[in-house]
Scaffold this active site. Structure first.
Site, PDB file in Angstrom:
ATOM      1  N   HIS A 244       0.824  -1.209   0.000  1.00 25.28           N
ATOM      2  CA  HIS A 244       0.000   0.000   0.000  1.00 25.28           C
ATOM      3  C   HIS A 244       0.861   1.263   0.000  1.00 25.28           C
ATOM      4  CE1 HIS A 244       0.803  -1.168   4.160  1.00 25.28           C
ATOM      5  NE2 HIS A 244       0.745   0.098   4.476  1.00 25.28           N
ATOM      6  N   GLY A 245       0.430   2.226  -0.804  1.00 26.20           N
ATOM      7  CA  GLY A 245       1.080   3.529  -0.834  1.00 26.20           C
ATOM      8  C   GLY A 245       2.392   3.586  -1.571  1.00 26.20           C
TER       9      GLY A 245
END
Length: 357
Positions: A244-245
């Site tokens: 994520h991210g």
């Protein structure tokens, strides 16, 4: 296709001793398996010798291949500055893919408000949920799931069992191989006083830009806030985990089993070989090359070639690896030296005592 026509379309210089450009080329094949009517190629000089025995009718070779390396008289040469790229174009010319039928299969489940571009192809048992859109000429193979509000661009190919989760944005000319999951929940939990783990909802954006290829069973996670973004031209192999991210830069190449932890930025033109692991909240600079099994535990400056765990400059790692191989012998020598030193110290102690004088 006639060899002369093929040479012209590939923009190669044709060298032929027999048959000229009238030889019919029907398919592409490896240099050892090739037969008359086949086109093969040699990009690596160590395989030049195999040209002497190939059964191919023609071979793509580099401009730098020496004239002294000669294939059989029945094998023509197509000389190119970049034989590997020419080989890729030749495969596209000589291999006719089977195009799936246009339209929506009667066994597909398409929500009433889905926006479909012209000439899409959606196979049986595919599911496209409410609010999603699919661009013109995109191919959705059987058992693909496209979630609520997801957007898929034009000329994409989604192979069987791909999952495009809700609200994910996929650009144009993106290829996603079988079983890949785009937009799965990021791995985010907050440890509680009682030792349990509270799930942090992962509802932010995932964006795949144009001309990206994503390999089979690769997973690209969505974050709780912000976005996960794969920039245009990136090529991702099978079994890669992007957390994520993470931001993946333009033209990045990630080989099989690369794992990148959350919130890391991989800048443009980075290459990571198989099983490279990257820690979270790091920055890998533009043009970095990481050799297979490298562990990246801190940010890397642009242009570095790194190897090992933790990743260090390749030149240093090669020197260290030489020492590593000799560690057992070095350990034995150190033990012998320690024993000799101990013996000398005992003799020195005896010499210093009055009775020893």
């Amino acid at each position: 296709m006639k060899l002369q026509d093929l040479a012209e379309r590939l923009q190669c210089r044709l060298e032929s001793e027999a048959g000229g450009g009238d030889v019919e080329i029907r398919r592409v094949a490896g240099i050892e398996q090739a037969a008359p009517g086949d086109l093969t190629f040699v990009a690596n000089p160590k395989y030049y010798g195999q040209l002497a025995t190939t059964g191919a009718s023609a071979a793509i070779v580099g401009d730098g291949m020496p004239d002294g390396v000669r294939p059989p008289a029945t094998c023509a040469l197509l000389r190119a500055a970049d034989p590997y790229s020419v080989w890729a174009r030749a495969i596209a010319l000589l291999t006719a893919p089977v195009a799936p039928p246009r339209g929506v299969d009667r066994l597909a489940a398409i929500a009433p408000d889905v926006a479909l571009g012209a000439d899409v192809s959606i196979g049986p048992f595919a599911v496209v949920e409410s609010g999603a859109s699919i661009g013109a000429r995109t191919v959705v193979h059987p058992h693909v799931v496209i979630g609520r509000g997801a957007r898929v661009g034009e000329d994409c190919v989604l192979h069987a069992h791909v999952s495009i989760r809700e609200q994910v944005v996929v650009g144009h000319r993106v290829i996603v191989q079988n079983g890949a999951v785009i937009g799965s929940d990021g791995f985010g939990f907050a440890k509680q006083p009682d030792g349990t783990h509270l799930k942090i909802p992962q509802h932010a954006d995932v964006v795949i830009e144009d001309d990206v290829e994503i390999g089979a069973n690769t997973t690209i996670d969505r974050p709780a806030v912000g976005e996960t973004r794969i920039r245009a031209g990136a090529k991702i192999d099978n079994l890669v985990q992007i957390a994520h991210g993470v931001t993946i830069g333009h033209r990045v190449v990630l080989a099989s089993q690369v794992g990148i932890a959350g919130s890391t930025v991989v800048e443009d033109d980075v290459v990571m070989a198989g099983q490279v692991g990257v820690g979270g909240h790091l920055r890998v600079g533009r043009g970095v090359v990481a050799a297979g099994k490298t562990g990246i535990t801190k940010s890397v400056e642009p242009g570095e070639f790194i190897t090992g765990y933790p990743g260090i400059p390749n030149r240093e790692w090669r020197k260290a690896s030489v020492v590593f191989r000799h560690l057992p012998a070095l350990k034995k020598r150190i033990e012998e030296l320690e024993r000799h030193v101990a013996e000398l110290m005992e003799k020195l102690a005896e010499w210093r005592t009055p009775t020893g004088r």
